[in-house]
Scaffold this active site. Structure first.
Site, PDB file in Angstrom:
ATOM      1  N   ASN A  34      50.321  27.732  34.071  1.00 55.52           N
ATOM      2  CA  ASN A  34      50.182  26.265  33.915  1.00 55.52           C
ATOM      3  C   ASN A  34      49.896  25.891  32.464  1.00 55.52           C
ATOM      4  O   ASN A  34      49.698  24.716  32.147  1.00 55.52           O
ATOM      5  CB  ASN A  34      49.091  25.712  34.853  1.00 55.52           C
ATOM      6  CG  ASN A  34      47.694  26.173  34.442  1.00 55.52           C
ATOM      7  OD1 ASN A  34      47.548  26.899  33.448  1.00 55.52           O
ATOM      8  ND2 ASN A  34      46.687  25.757  35.166  1.00 55.52           N
ATOM      9  N   ASP A  60      51.066  25.179  38.489  1.00 54.18           N
ATOM     10  CA  ASP A  60      49.644  25.439  38.719  1.00 54.18           C
ATOM     11  C   ASP A  60      49.480  26.157  40.066  1.00 54.18           C
ATOM     12  O   ASP A  60      49.966  25.674  41.093  1.00 54.18           O
ATOM     13  CB  ASP A  60      48.871  24.107  38.744  1.00 54.18           C
ATOM     14  CG  ASP A  60      47.369  24.355  38.677  1.00 54.18           C
ATOM     15  OD1 ASP A  60      46.655  23.569  38.035  1.00 54.18           O
ATOM     16  OD2 ASP A  60      46.928  25.384  39.256  1.00 54.18           O
ATOM     17  N   LYS A  86      38.284  32.029  32.518  1.00 51.10           N
ATOM     18  CA  LYS A  86      37.538  33.274  32.273  1.00 51.10           C
ATOM     19  C   LYS A  86      36.410  33.157  31.247  1.00 51.10           C
ATOM     20  O   LYS A  86      35.940  34.158  30.711  1.00 51.10           O
ATOM     21  CB  LYS A  86      38.523  34.336  31.821  1.00 51.10           C
ATOM     22  CG  LYS A  86      39.166  34.023  30.494  1.00 51.10           C
ATOM     23  CD  LYS A  86      39.833  35.265  29.940  1.00 51.10           C
ATOM     24  CE  LYS A  86      40.246  35.040  28.526  1.00 51.10           C
ATOM     25  NZ  LYS A  86      39.520  35.848  27.573  1.00 51.10           N
ATOM     26  N   SER A 127      37.227  42.803  36.952  1.00 48.83           N
ATOM     27  CA  SER A 127      36.505  43.014  35.697  1.00 48.83           C
ATOM     28  C   SER A 127      35.282  43.886  35.925  1.00 48.83           C
ATOM     29  O   SER A 127      34.669  43.835  36.996  1.00 48.83           O
ATOM     30  CB  SER A 127      36.075  41.646  35.148  1.00 48.83           C
ATOM     31  OG  SER A 127      35.090  41.786  34.151  1.00 48.83           O
ATOM     32  N   THR A 129      32.619  43.344  34.949  1.00 42.78           N
ATOM     33  CA  THR A 129      31.475  42.440  35.091  1.00 42.78           C
ATOM     34  C   THR A 129      30.885  42.515  36.499  1.00 42.78           C
ATOM     35  O   THR A 129      29.732  42.177  36.719  1.00 42.78           O
ATOM     36  CB  THR A 129      31.904  40.999  34.716  1.00 42.78           C
ATOM     37  OG1 THR A 129      30.760  40.235  34.426  1.00 42.78           O
ATOM     38  CG2 THR A 129      32.715  40.342  35.775  1.00 42.78           C
ATOM     39  N   TYR A 152      31.687  32.838  36.952  1.00 38.10           N
ATOM     40  CA  TYR A 152      32.928  33.547  36.612  1.00 38.10           C
ATOM     41  C   TYR A 152      32.895  34.949  37.235  1.00 38.10           C
ATOM     42  O   TYR A 152      33.814  35.347  37.951  1.00 38.10           O
ATOM     43  CB  TYR A 152      33.107  33.653  35.088  1.00 38.10           C
ATOM     44  CG  TYR A 152      34.056  34.751  34.711  1.00 38.10           C
ATOM     45  CD1 TYR A 152      33.597  35.982  34.280  1.00 38.10           C
ATOM     46  CD2 TYR A 152      35.424  34.567  34.854  1.00 38.10           C
ATOM     47  CE1 TYR A 152      34.467  37.016  33.983  1.00 38.10           C
ATOM     48  CE2 TYR A 152      36.311  35.593  34.563  1.00 38.10           C
ATOM     49  CZ  TYR A 152      35.824  36.818  34.129  1.00 38.10           C
ATOM     50  OH  TYR A 152      36.696  37.846  33.849  1.00 38.10           O
ATOM     51  N   LYS A 156      35.147  36.913  40.485  1.00 40.08           N
ATOM     52  CA  LYS A 156      35.824  38.227  40.448  1.00 40.08           C
ATOM     53  C   LYS A 156      35.426  39.028  41.693  1.00 40.08           C
ATOM     54  O   LYS A 156      36.259  39.610  42.380  1.00 40.08           O
ATOM     55  CB  LYS A 156      35.452  39.005  39.182  1.00 40.08           C
ATOM     56  CG  LYS A 156      36.079  38.451  37.914  1.00 40.08           C
ATOM     57  CD  LYS A 156      37.593  38.501  37.954  1.00 40.08           C
ATOM     58  CE  LYS A 156      38.225  37.957  36.680  1.00 40.08           C
ATOM     59  NZ  LYS A 156      39.689  37.824  36.793  1.00 40.08           N
ATOM     60  N   TYR A 180      38.794  45.851  34.672  1.00 38.90           N
ATOM     61  CA  TYR A 180      38.940  46.109  33.235  1.00 38.90           C
ATOM     62  C   TYR A 180      37.569  46.187  32.586  1.00 38.90           C
ATOM     63  O   TYR A 180      36.682  45.409  32.963  1.00 38.90           O
ATOM     64  CB  TYR A 180      39.633  44.964  32.514  1.00 38.90           C
ATOM     65  CG  TYR A 180      40.844  44.385  33.126  1.00 38.90           C
ATOM     66  CD1 TYR A 180      41.154  43.068  32.884  1.00 38.90           C
ATOM     67  CD2 TYR A 180      41.692  45.118  33.938  1.00 38.90           C
ATOM     68  CE1 TYR A 180      42.277  42.480  33.418  1.00 38.90           C
ATOM     69  CE2 TYR A 180      42.813  44.552  34.485  1.00 38.90           C
ATOM     70  CZ  TYR A 180      43.106  43.237  34.227  1.00 38.90           C
ATOM     71  OH  TYR A 180      44.225  42.651  34.763  1.00 38.90           O
ATOM     72  N   ASN A 201      34.453  33.578  22.099  1.00 35.43           N
ATOM     73  CA  ASN A 201      33.254  34.146  22.725  1.00 35.43           C
ATOM     74  C   ASN A 201      33.202  35.652  22.491  1.00 35.43           C
ATOM     75  O   ASN A 201      32.147  36.236  22.346  1.00 35.43           O
ATOM     76  CB  ASN A 201      33.289  33.925  24.257  1.00 35.43           C
ATOM     77  CG  ASN A 201      33.231  32.447  24.610  1.00 35.43           C
ATOM     78  OD1 ASN A 201      32.376  31.737  24.103  1.00 35.43           O
ATOM     79  ND2 ASN A 201      34.156  31.983  25.434  1.00 35.43           N
ATOM     80  N   ASN A 202      34.408  36.266  22.492  1.00 32.93           N
ATOM     81  CA  ASN A 202      34.450  37.725  22.467  1.00 32.93           C
ATOM     82  C   ASN A 202      34.361  38.286  21.050  1.00 32.93           C
ATOM     83  O   ASN A 202      34.736  37.645  20.068  1.00 32.93           O
ATOM     84  CB  ASN A 202      35.740  38.228  23.155  1.00 32.93           C
ATOM     85  CG  ASN A 202      35.751  37.903  24.650  1.00 32.93           C
ATOM     86  OD1 ASN A 202      36.730  37.428  25.172  1.00 32.93           O
ATOM     87  ND2 ASN A 202      34.656  38.146  25.351  1.00 32.93           N
ATOM     88  N   ARG A 234      29.844  48.875  24.738  1.00 36.37           N
ATOM     89  CA  ARG A 234      30.875  48.525  25.701  1.00 36.37           C
ATOM     90  C   ARG A 234      31.985  49.579  25.671  1.00 36.37           C
ATOM     91  O   ARG A 234      32.003  50.433  24.785  1.00 36.37           O
ATOM     92  CB  ARG A 234      31.498  47.144  25.351  1.00 36.37           C
ATOM     93  CG  ARG A 234      30.531  45.977  25.400  1.00 36.37           C
ATOM     94  CD  ARG A 234      30.093  45.665  26.817  1.00 36.37           C
ATOM     95  NE  ARG A 234      29.284  44.457  26.886  1.00 36.37           N
ATOM     96  CZ  ARG A 234      27.962  44.422  26.706  1.00 36.37           C
ATOM     97  NH1 ARG A 234      27.303  45.544  26.432  1.00 36.37           N
ATOM     98  NH2 ARG A 234      27.291  43.286  26.819  1.00 36.37           N
TER      99      ARG A 234
END
Ligand code: WQD
Length: 342
Positions: A34, A60, A86, A127, A129, A152, A156, A180, A201-202, A234
């Site tokens: 989208n 979408d 994300k 993820s 996470t 978020y 997941k 991941y 952010n990363n 990480r």
């Protein structure tokens, strides 16, 4: 007769790299996106790398009819589902936006997949996470999931469970969740890569934007963690290695090699790397000095997480190959490529 793979969110960072590897492995690919979180840069880069256009549908996945129409139009043998929001921080401020979009879009995909004659294979972009702050390192697929620390992360976990339960209930549906760790880097061609909107952010995009002068100074969020050098550790996995893991997983599904209807794989290198180690490696491989300072910890960050990738190595016949130095060189080449375009 080559098989067709639908890549939802295929114009994004991971989706575009996976598309390139799928086509180069002989699959037909349909991209649907989208464009809410990216522009056409990566799609154009994919076409340049492959030397041709691909079927691209702007839509979408929260629109159930549009998803049904997509499945009616193309002979989809497998779906790789990336289409989701994300940003961890944004999800805390906007939980309903995240639950509505990330769960709603995935449910629409599963509804269309299960209704498909002859069934369908669904690969979900999960993820690490979901592991939260692990008690033991490295984490395996049997390591316990911990309650999510953000909406978020919760989407997941919920999507993994929705896929697991759907595979159990609906004949013909098969599913794999790839967890991941931290995807970084860019395609060696420097034609596709990460395009964070606004302030990244990363870590790695913040590093490359600092190096190119778009950001004043990198803040290293805390050097008082219980790690060898005090900064967060990480498992940074090269984006092309990550993309190849998707090809291996889709092939496992389409070749009927799965050992259960629903499978989970950790996709990481198995190598922990700290923030400071990454910064030093970036400076060394690119021959530059990075402006950084140590600041307070970022709320919600964990000290360390890295994968035990042996199950994916054995079952998918896949292993991360690129060195962190090569990955950081590709990230820098990409940053210079997009700076030249702005
Ligand atoms: C990595 C390390 C930071 C930025 C997140 C999501 C995860 C996945 C990947 C989507 C940490 C430090 C970072 C900076 C820093 N996203 N850092 N300065 O938080 O491990 O994972 O992105 O699937 O779900 O949670 O990645 O790159 O933000 O941070 O010091 O400006 O770099 O503290 O130790 P993270 P990250």
């Amino acid at each position: 007769m080559s098989k067709t793979v639908l890549v939802s969110g295929g114009a994004g960072f991971i989706g575009s790299h996976v598309t390139v590897e799928l086509v180069q492995a002989g699959y037909d690919v349909v991209i649907a996106d989208n464009m809410s979180n990216c522009d056409e840069t990566n799609y154009k880069g994919v076409c340049a790398i492959l030397g041709r256009e691909l079927p691209f549908v702007k839509m979408d996945f929260c629109d159930a009819k549009a998803v049904r129409d997509l499945f009616a139009k193309y002979p989809i043998d497998a779906v790789i589902h990336f289409a989701a929001f994300k940003a961890v921080g944004e999800s805390v401020a906007e939980p309903l936006k995240y639950y509505g979009n990330n769960l709603g879009s995935f449910i629409n995909v599963l509804e269309a997949a299960r209704a498909k004659e002859g069934g369908c294979n669904v690969l979900f972009s999960s993820s690490a996470t979901v592991y939260g702050e692990p008690e033991q390192q490295p984490v395996t697929e049997q390591s316990p999931r911990q309650s999510a620390t953000s909406p978020y992360g919760n989407t997941k976990q919920m999507c993994e469970d929705i896929l697991r339960d759907s595979v159990k209930a609906y004949p013909g549906l098969k599913g794999i969740a790839l967890r991941y760790f931290n995807p970084i880097g860019a395609h060696p061609s420097a034609l596709i890569g990460e395009l964070p909107r606004g302030v990244p952010n990363n870590l790695v995009p913040y590093i490359t934007q600092t190096a190119i002068g778009k950001r004043e100074c990198l803040s290293i969020f805390g050097d008082d963690y219980p790690t060898p050098d005090g900064t967060g550790q990480r498992d940074y996995i090269d984006i092309v290695d990550l993309a190849k893991a998707h090809v291996a997983a889709v092939t496992r599904m389409l070749d009927g090699k799965m050992k259960a209807g629903y499978e989970i794989f950790n996709v990481g290198t198995g190598r922990p790397c700290s923030v400071l180690e990454l910064v030093k490696a970036f400076e060394k491989v690119n021959g530059l000095k990075l402006n950084y300072r140590i600041t307070a910890r970022r709320p919600g960050d964990i000290a360390a997480i890295w994968a035990d990738p042996s199950y994916a190595n054995a079952e998918l016949g896949w292993k991360a190959e690129r060195s962190v130095e090569d990955t950081l060189a590709s990230a820098w080449a990409w940053e210079k490529h997009i700076a030249g375009k702005e």
